[in-house]
Design a protein around this motif. Structure first.
Motif, PDB file in Angstrom:
ATOM      1  N   ASP A  97       0.836  -1.188   0.000  1.00 50.71           N
ATOM      2  CA  ASP A  97       0.000   0.000   0.000  1.00 50.71           C
ATOM      3  C   ASP A  97       0.877   1.246   0.000  1.00 50.71           C
ATOM      4  N   LYS A  98       0.250   2.389   0.030  1.00 57.73           N
ATOM      5  CA  LYS A  98       0.975   3.656  -0.106  1.00 57.73           C
ATOM      6  C   LYS A  98       1.940   3.911   1.051  1.00 57.73           C
TER       7      LYS A  98
ATOM      8  N   LYS B  69      -6.149  -1.205  -7.247  1.00 54.03           N
ATOM      9  CA  LYS B  69      -5.920   0.002  -6.443  1.00 54.03           C
ATOM     10  C   LYS B  69      -7.257   0.687  -6.177  1.00 54.03           C
ATOM     11  N   SER B  70      -7.469   1.066  -4.921  1.00 55.28           N
ATOM     12  CA  SER B  70      -8.735   1.663  -4.502  1.00 55.28           C
ATOM     13  C   SER B  70      -8.923   3.046  -5.101  1.00 55.28           C
ATOM     14  N   ASN B  71     -10.159   3.505  -5.089  1.00 53.64           N
ATOM     15  CA  ASN B  71     -10.492   4.825  -5.638  1.00 53.64           C
ATOM     16  C   ASN B  71      -9.831   5.957  -4.861  1.00 53.64           C
ATOM     17  N   ASN B  72      -9.608   5.754  -3.554  1.00 55.30           N
ATOM     18  CA  ASN B  72      -8.967   6.825  -2.782  1.00 55.30           C
ATOM     19  C   ASN B  72      -7.457   6.850  -2.992  1.00 55.30           C
ATOM     20  N   GLY B  73      -6.922   5.854  -3.681  1.00 52.08           N
ATOM     21  CA  GLY B  73      -5.531   5.887  -4.107  1.00 52.08           C
ATOM     22  C   GLY B  73      -4.474   5.659  -3.046  1.00 52.08           C
ATOM     23  N   ASP B  74      -4.808   4.916  -1.974  1.00 53.00           N
ATOM     24  CA  ASP B  74      -3.769   4.671  -0.980  1.00 53.00           C
ATOM     25  C   ASP B  74      -3.623   3.199  -0.589  1.00 53.00           C
ATOM     26  N   CYS B  75      -4.434   2.328  -1.199  1.00 57.36           N
ATOM     27  CA  CYS B  75      -4.327   0.903  -0.885  1.00 57.36           C
ATOM     28  C   CYS B  75      -4.901   0.065  -2.031  1.00 57.36           C
TER      29      CYS B  75
ATOM     30  N   SER C  30      -7.649  -2.912  -3.015  1.00 53.78           N
ATOM     31  CA  SER C  30      -8.905  -3.384  -2.432  1.00 53.78           C
ATOM     32  C   SER C  30      -9.694  -4.209  -3.440  1.00 53.78           C
TER      33      SER C  30
END
Length: 154
Positions: free
Chosen positions: A87-88, A101-107, A109
């Motif tokens: 993750d980030k 990669k998740s929509n919030n861009g830090d992990c 999912s």
């Protein structure tokens, strides 16, 4: 450095023997075309000579390796896990199904399956796995990497 600069000696050797140049998918290096199957060649995509030029002009990248310690860990990992990603904040995870990669861009999912935060439980490195990767690593691909005693520190 371009591939043609890195492998100039090998390319010249093949050419001097009047051979055709192929590039092995397994080792990422030039080999004699008649010594490998087309399916095992990086250049096998409708026009070997054009592909050879593109490969020769592209930037050379070091092939990743895996340490004995990390390889031993993979050999002990439960088979339900098929993918690994970071993750980030650099935490390392194993997943049962391919994450994205998740929509919030830090992990990563969307797994809807099993996952495990490896960096919380075990002391492994896997420096080739980076947050910047476009896709998670297949554990089967990691197992195929060349094994070294330890990673070189740059």
């Amino acid at each position: 450095m371009k591939n043609k600069e890195k492998f100039a000696k090998e390319i010249v050797e093949i050419a001097c023997d009047r051979g055709d140049v192929a590039v092995s998918k397994a080792i990422g290096e030039p080999v004699y075309c008649n010594e490998i199957n087309c399916r095992d060649c990086l250049l096998n995509n409708n026009g070997c000579s054009n592909a050879l030029r593109r490969w020769a002009e592209s930037e050379y990248t070091e092939k990743p390796v895996i340490s004995k310690k990390d390889k031993a860990f993979l050999d002990c990992l439960v088979e339900v896990f098929k993918y690994m990603a970071r993750d980030k904040i650099n935490a390392l995870y194993a997943y049962g199904k391919e994450p994205y990669k998740s929509n919030n861009g830090d992990c990563w999912s969307g797994n809807n399956g099993r996952y495990c935060a490896l960096s919380c439980y075990v002391n492994v490195a896997f420096p080739m796995i980076k947050w910047e990767d476009d896709k998670p690593w297949l554990i089967d691909d990691l197992k195929k990497l060349e094994v070294v005693e330890e990673y070189e520190i740059n």
